[in-house]
Design a protein around this motif. Structure first.
Motif, PDB file in Angstrom:
ATOM      1  N   HIS A  55      45.884  49.331  48.287  1.00  8.96           N
ATOM      2  CA  HIS A  55      44.799  49.014  47.347  1.00  8.96           C
ATOM      3  C   HIS A  55      44.844  47.524  47.020  1.00  8.96           C
ATOM      4  N   PHE A  56      43.703  47.024  46.613  1.00 16.05           N
ATOM      5  CA  PHE A  56      43.585  45.618  46.232  1.00 16.05           C
ATOM      6  C   PHE A  56      42.452  45.489  45.224  1.00 16.05           C
ATOM      7  N   GLU A  57      42.700  44.677  44.205  1.00 15.99           N
ATOM      8  CA  GLU A  57      41.672  44.448  43.187  1.00 15.99           C
ATOM      9  C   GLU A  57      41.633  42.974  42.832  1.00 15.99           C
ATOM     10  N   ALA A  58      40.434  42.412  42.809  1.00 14.21           N
ATOM     11  CA  ALA A  58      40.223  41.025  42.395  1.00 14.21           C
ATOM     12  C   ALA A  58      39.100  40.995  41.382  1.00 14.21           C
ATOM     13  N   SER A  59      39.302  40.233  40.317  1.00 14.10           N
ATOM     14  CA  SER A  59      38.231  40.033  39.340  1.00 14.10           C
ATOM     15  C   SER A  59      38.123  38.551  39.015  1.00 14.10           C
ATOM     16  N   HIS A  60      36.896  38.139  38.731  1.00 14.06           N
ATOM     17  CA  HIS A  60      36.644  36.735  38.399  1.00 14.06           C
ATOM     18  C   HIS A  60      35.596  36.678  37.303  1.00 14.06           C
ATOM     19  N   GLU A  61      35.925  35.924  36.249  1.00 13.40           N
ATOM     20  CA  GLU A  61      34.974  35.720  35.156  1.00 13.40           C
ATOM     21  C   GLU A  61      34.070  34.558  35.529  1.00 13.40           C
ATOM     22  N   GLY A  62      32.923  34.861  36.099  1.00 17.48           N
ATOM     23  CA  GLY A  62      31.979  33.829  36.496  1.00 17.48           C
ATOM     24  C   GLY A  62      31.043  33.456  35.370  1.00 17.48           C
ATOM     25  N   PRO A  63      30.071  32.584  35.641  1.00 17.65           N
ATOM     26  CA  PRO A  63      29.134  32.148  34.604  1.00 17.65           C
ATOM     27  C   PRO A  63      28.288  33.268  34.015  1.00 17.65           C
ATOM     28  N   PHE A  64      28.203  34.426  34.697  1.00 14.65           N
ATOM     29  CA  PHE A  64      27.408  35.538  34.190  1.00 14.65           C
ATOM     30  C   PHE A  64      28.260  36.702  33.701  1.00 14.65           C
ATOM     31  N   GLY A  65      29.573  36.579  33.838  1.00 17.90           N
ATOM     32  CA  GLY A  65      30.454  37.635  33.376  1.00 17.90           C
ATOM     33  C   GLY A  65      31.434  38.071  34.449  1.00 17.90           C
ATOM     34  N   THR A  66      32.034  39.239  34.252  1.00 16.99           N
ATOM     35  CA  THR A  66      33.115  39.709  35.118  1.00 16.99           C
ATOM     36  C   THR A  66      32.589  40.283  36.424  1.00 16.99           C
ATOM     37  N   ILE A  67      33.103  39.716  37.518  1.00 14.28           N
ATOM     38  CA  ILE A  67      32.844  40.238  38.858  1.00 14.28           C
ATOM     39  C   ILE A  67      34.094  41.004  39.277  1.00 14.28           C
ATOM     40  N   LEU A  68      33.923  42.233  39.718  1.00 11.22           N
ATOM     41  CA  LEU A  68      35.065  43.051  40.146  1.00 11.22           C
ATOM     42  C   LEU A  68      34.841  43.539  41.563  1.00 11.22           C
ATOM     43  N   SER A  69      35.871  43.379  42.373  1.00 15.29           N
ATOM     44  CA  SER A  69      35.874  43.925  43.736  1.00 15.29           C
ATOM     45  C   SER A  69      37.203  44.631  43.919  1.00 15.29           C
ATOM     46  N   SER A  70      37.173  45.963  44.023  1.00 14.73           N
ATOM     47  CA  SER A  70      38.408  46.745  44.032  1.00 14.73           C
ATOM     48  C   SER A  70      38.302  47.854  45.074  1.00 14.73           C
ATOM     49  N   TRP A  71      39.317  47.933  45.934  1.00 17.07           N
ATOM     50  CA  TRP A  71      39.298  49.023  46.916  1.00 17.07           C
ATOM     51  C   TRP A  71      40.639  49.734  46.991  1.00 17.07           C
ATOM     52  N   LYS A  72      40.560  50.995  47.388  1.00 17.63           N
ATOM     53  CA  LYS A  72      41.760  51.829  47.463  1.00 17.63           C
ATOM     54  C   LYS A  72      41.602  52.833  48.591  1.00 17.63           C
ATOM     55  N   ARG A  73      42.645  52.963  49.379  1.00 19.42           N
ATOM     56  CA  ARG A  73      42.612  53.932  50.472  1.00 19.42           C
ATOM     57  C   ARG A  73      42.701  55.354  49.914  1.00 19.42           C
ATOM     58  N   THR A  74      41.989  56.262  50.575  1.00 18.60           N
ATOM     59  CA  THR A  74      42.037  57.684  50.240  1.00 18.60           C
ATOM     60  C   THR A  74      42.430  58.460  51.494  1.00 18.60           C
ATOM     61  N   THR A  75      42.558  59.768  51.359  1.00 18.83           N
ATOM     62  CA  THR A  75      42.904  60.578  52.536  1.00 18.83           C
ATOM     63  C   THR A  75      41.799  60.543  53.578  1.00 18.83           C
ATOM     64  N   ASN A  76      40.564  60.284  53.141  1.00 17.53           N
ATOM     65  CA  ASN A  76      39.422  60.280  54.062  1.00 17.53           C
ATOM     66  C   ASN A  76      38.988  58.894  54.503  1.00 17.53           C
ATOM     67  N   GLY A  77      39.434  57.870  53.798  1.00 17.29           N
ATOM     68  CA  GLY A  77      38.965  56.525  54.127  1.00 17.29           C
ATOM     69  C   GLY A  77      39.297  55.532  53.030  1.00 17.29           C
ATOM     70  N   VAL A  78      38.243  54.966  52.412  1.00 14.44           N
ATOM     71  CA  VAL A  78      38.426  53.954  51.365  1.00 14.44           C
ATOM     72  C   VAL A  78      37.375  54.142  50.283  1.00 14.44           C
ATOM     73  N   ASN A  79      37.775  54.037  49.029  1.00 18.36           N
ATOM     74  CA  ASN A  79      36.835  53.942  47.919  1.00 18.36           C
ATOM     75  C   ASN A  79      36.747  52.474  47.497  1.00 18.36           C
TER      76      ASN A  79
ATOM     77  N   PRO B 111      41.536  28.255  30.306  1.00 18.03           N
ATOM     78  CA  PRO B 111      41.518  29.724  30.233  1.00 18.03           C
ATOM     79  C   PRO B 111      41.610  30.355  31.608  1.00 18.03           C
ATOM     80  N   ALA B 112      42.343  31.453  31.698  1.00 20.67           N
ATOM     81  CA  ALA B 112      42.422  32.209  32.945  1.00 20.67           C
ATOM     82  C   ALA B 112      41.116  32.968  33.152  1.00 20.67           C
ATOM     83  N   VAL B 113      40.562  32.913  34.369  1.00 22.62           N
ATOM     84  CA  VAL B 113      39.317  33.621  34.669  1.00 22.62           C
ATOM     85  C   VAL B 113      39.436  34.509  35.908  1.00 22.62           C
TER      86      VAL B 113
END
Length: 890
Positions: free
Chosen positions: A820-844, A464-466
């Protein structure tokens, strides 16, 4: 007349419905109930199977306060908590991986397990139920005899076997257990059982054999039934000749199998239909089959209905009885190989009425299937290749270099199909796979083909893809996709180097790419099987071959630490990613034996035992240096494992050894004044950083030197396989993530991106696409980059002190060149998400931490910017519990 329809519901489904309709809604609930990392597996041999689950709760701070597991043989009784074989009681713990601890489990019995959880408020969740079913659990429980036909290893046609039986009573359930040396296809009443391909998985056949369990209840009817078995050679009877000497394997023999069909009747009685002297055999239309080269099928020899009850087998012969190939026959409890994806033809070129070239548009591992009409006796050759000559015909010169045919009867990556002339015919090989993008069809007589006449099947272990990434740079996304294509192309019950030229379980390729595999796929079952292969192959003195499994090749002088450190690195990574120490414990003595051997042959705690930085761009690295680093890695893992298992003496011994190795490396190869290792090439600098050889006081200096070296090399890689594993991590972990990103995404030679912009859909074996050797177009040895995307840009990392992502380390890098960049991984406890995107002021920056876990977040601030969480300024380093968080860097 009123017609009523009876509906049968399993006990587990009844219980699930009961629980659903008789309990209120809950904020939290159990999910992903698995046994041995599979959903409702059957044929489990582990006497203390592992049970795992998730708590599904998206509230902030969600955690599991306690759990309770009840196991019984009757799902309905679980409701009333009667007939229980194990009741864990209410355990105050957030653990979600537990080994069974009840009364001894019995072979062939189906067990149901009920899971109760208590959430962060101490409230009980809705209970869930699942099941697992035990298998043979020991050689003594087999009733069948190993059988084969009466032919020898040089007989080319594959054998059929059959038996007719009639159930004595009404059937409640039926299971087929089949073990084979070689490969098999199992049939009941004319239909294939299951959807697996190339079962059983390749092992060292004289030391361990695998059996597979199938639920065949629905396939058996009242009256006469027929079992059919078709055997292929696989790796057991390797008739093709190649430099790896597969044909000289000590175990080699005519394929053989053993089968028990256990029928349980409604009245509770049981009958076993088994392989034995009453079976019959005949040669099949598969007139030749080789896992390495191809399959030849003569449709004129078909015996229609051979696997049905009414077939006349009076001309078939008797079988021969055989001894079991080994005394260790165990369950194949793992994700099977399947035809996972059907690939349509993208382009067709017709040269004339007898020659066509089909282009799938991408490089895959697997098989092709053709549908064709033609005269009886027409010989069709299907030649599979990764490349084309300038004239448009298939070019195998990059992948057939290790084939050593004695004549022209066994062409490489070529299937042969001889037509019977009875309308449209279909052919797909059963006992072979290939690496290819193009299929050239050459016919002895005119045939009419179109772009729908052929399809490809991407075939691999169906893990399975995780993991998933997406970004603003199409090159990054294509490179990630290509890396995964290569990983899956080389996953056939064990990780291989390439799916065409060799198909070998090269140990180095396996551990170079293990993090890429684990970030993207749930590969634990495959790696546990492969580590069993390691234990089977290890010599008494600790030495391992560098291809595993092997028929004997690979116990040479170069099978050293840089390759065969798989024995330590893979179990450690499994522990890191899953929080499961079983594989590390299973391999503990093997790691110890291996480290002891290397120590005994080393001089001054340094070793030259290894292959070195294979296929570098231009700069070589010192073999003693690189091999000694992996010697340190193994000793360090062994020491950490000893500590984990409470083995104080081993911990003291091997932690001291690791320190001595590190000191010896630094004393000989490191100049602390300049911060240079060896000659100062990328591999030498990055390996010291990646594997924690560098003294802490010098770490930044060495990292800065590496960044400068990369710039001096024109912002391009200058590494082989060892450097490719280390260089991106060494840069991004030490303040140079922008340099790492530029290095990873270079679209000019040499680099990963260079392959992609030149049309690659998989990773290559050589940085130079025009090289004259080491030129497979589907190779995994440079594949660490697929894991680096998660670590080096997304920042998702394991916490060594809280394995299995119980606590997640999040250190994202907002690299120049990405919006922008987004990575997700289905670990032993569930979905881990790390996602960032540049804005006019910086980064969210958006983070999701699954229930029952936490995270240590470290955000690199941008120049002159501050970090806010829901409008409130926060520090750049903070610890958070489960939940969703949106940070603003402005």
């Amino acid at each position: 007349m009123k017609i009523t329809k009876s509906i049968y519901l399993s006990g587990s489904l009844l219980l699930s419905l009961f629980l659903s309709f008789n309990q209120p809604a809950f904020a939290a609930q159990p999910g992903e109930l698995k046994c041995e990392y599979l959903v409702r597996p059957i044929g489990v041999d582990n006497p203390v199977p592992r049970l795992s689950w998730l708590i599904l709760d998206d509230r902030k701070g969600a955690i599991q306060q306690a759990y309770r597991i009840l196991v019984g043989t009757d799902s309905v009784q679980l409701i009333n908590k009667t007939g229980i074989v194990w009741d864990s009681g209410k355990i105050l713990s957030s653990a979600n991986l537990v080994s069974y601890k009840g009364a001894s489990l019995r072979p062939f019995i189906k067990y149901y397990w009920k899971l109760e959880l208590w959430d962060k408020d101490g409230k009980a969740t809705q209970a869930r139920i699942s099941s697992f079913e035990m298998g043979m659990m020991g050689m003594e429980n087999w009733k069948g005899t190993w059988i084969s036909d009466r032919n020898d290893i040089n007989t080319l046609p594959a054998p059929y076997f059959r038996k007719v039986f009639a159930p004595a009573k009404l059937i409640k359930s039926a299971r087929a257990y089949i073990a084979a040396a070689g490969l098999y296809e199992l049939y009941l009443n004319g239909k294939k059982v299951g959807d697996h391909r190339l079962d059983p998985m390749y092992t060292r056949f004289d030391r361990r054999n695998l059996y597979v369990t199938y639920d065949v209840t629905a396939a058996i009817k009242q009256g006469n039934n027929a079992i059919g078995v078709l055997l292929g050679n696989g790796w057991y009877n390797h008739q093709s000749l190649a430099v790896w000497n597969f044909d000289k394997a000590a175990w080699r023999a005519r394929p053989t199998f053993c089968l028990d069909l256990r029928i349980t009747y409604v009245d509770g009685s049981m009958e076993v239909i088994k392989s034995g002297g009453d079976w019959k055999t005949s040669l099949s239309p598969i007139i030749s089959n080789s896992i390495y080269t191809g399959e030849h099928y003569d449709a004129r020899l078909e015996q229609k209905g051979w696997n049905t009850a009414d077939f006349d087998d009076s001309k078939w012969r008797g079988i021969t009885l055989r001894a079991a190939p080994s005394k260790n026959i165990v369950a194949q409890v793992m994700h099977p190989i399947r035809n996972v994806e059907e690939i349509p033809v993208k382009k067709l070129r017709k040269f004339d009425d007898t020659t066509y070239v089909f282009d799938l548009g991408r490089n895959i591992a697997g098989v092709s299937k053709i549908k064709v009409k033609g005269e009886k006796g027409t010989v069709i050759r299907l030649r599979h290749a990764e490349r084309l000559y300038a004239n448009g015909h298939t070019d195998l010169s990059n992948i057939d270099v290790y084939h050593r045919p004695k004549d022209k009867s066994d062409p490489f990556q070529t299937d042969i199909f001889i037509l019977n002339g009875e309308g449209e015919e279909e052919f797909m090989p059963l006992f072979n796979y290939k690496g290819f993008q193009y299929v050239e069809v050459i016919s002895s007589k005119p045939i009419a083909l179109n772009d729908k006449s052929l399809v490809g099947y991407f075939m691999h272990s169906d893990v399975p893809a995780v993991g998933k990434i997406s970004s603003s740079n199409p090159l990054v996304d294509k490179l990630w996709w290509a890396t995964n294509n290569s990983y899956l192309s080389n996953l056939y019950g064990f990780p291989t180097d390439c799916p065409q030229r060799e198909k070998n379980g090269w140990t180095g390729d396996g551990h170079f790419a293990v993090e890429t595999g684990l970030y993207n796929f749930d590969g634990l079952t495959v790696y546990e099987k492969w580590m069993g292969d390691h234990r089977d192959e290890q010599q008494p003195n600790g030495v391992l071959p560098d291809i595993i499994p092997t028929g004997g090749w690979g116990y040479g002088t170069a099978n050293g630490t840089d390759w065969t450190s798989t024995v330590a690195i893979i179990p450690w990574n499994i522990y890191m990613f899953y929080g499961d120490s079983k594989l590390l414990k299973d391999n503990y003595q093997s790691i110890k034996n291996y480290v002891n051997y290397v120590e005994g042959t080393s001089r001054g705690y340094l070793t030259t035992f290894g292959r070195g930085d294979w296929v570098p761009v231009k700069s070589s690295s010192d073999l003693e240096y690189t091999s000694s680093i992996y010697f340190y890695v193994d000793a360090d893992i062994l020491a950490k494992a000893a500590k984990l298992f409470g083995n104080k003496n081993d911990y003291l011994q091997y932690s001291a050894l690791a320190e001595k190795i590190k000191n010896a490396i630094n004393q000989k190869f490191f100049d602390p004044k300049t911060g240079i290792y060896g000659k100062g090439v990328q591999t030498e600098l990055s390996m010291a950083l990646q594997w924690n050889i560098v003294p802490e006081i010098s770490r930044q200096l060495v990292a800065d030197n590496l960044a400068e070296r990369v710039k001096a090399d024109g912002m391009h890689i200058d590494v082989g396989v060892l450097g490719a594993k280390a260089v991106l991590n060494a840069l991004s972990d030490n303040g140079h993530s922008d340099v790492a990103y530029k290095l990873a995404t270079q679209d000019t030679y040499p680099g990963w991106g260079w392959w992609i912009v030149n049309g690659a859909t998989t990773l290559h074996e050589n940085w130079d696409m025009q090289a004259t050797r080491d030129i497979s177009d589907n190779h995994m040895m440079f594949g660490e980059i697929g894991g680096w995307f998660f670590k080096g840009i997304g920042g998702i990392k394991v916490d060594e002190n809280h394995a299995g992502f119980k606590n997640i380390l999040l250190k994202p890098h907002f690299v120049e060149g990405l919006e922008h960049f987004e990575a997700s991984h289905e670990g032993p406890f569930g979905t881990i998400l790390s996602s960032w995107k540049r804005t006019t002021n910086g980064v969210n920056y958006t983070v999701v931490i699954p229930a029952n876990s936490s995270a240590s977040i470290e955000i690199s601030t941008l120049a002159g910017k501050r970090i806010y969480l829901y409008g409130k300024e926060v520090a750049s380093k903070l610890k958070v519990s489960a939940g969703k968080y949106i940070f603003e860097i402005r």
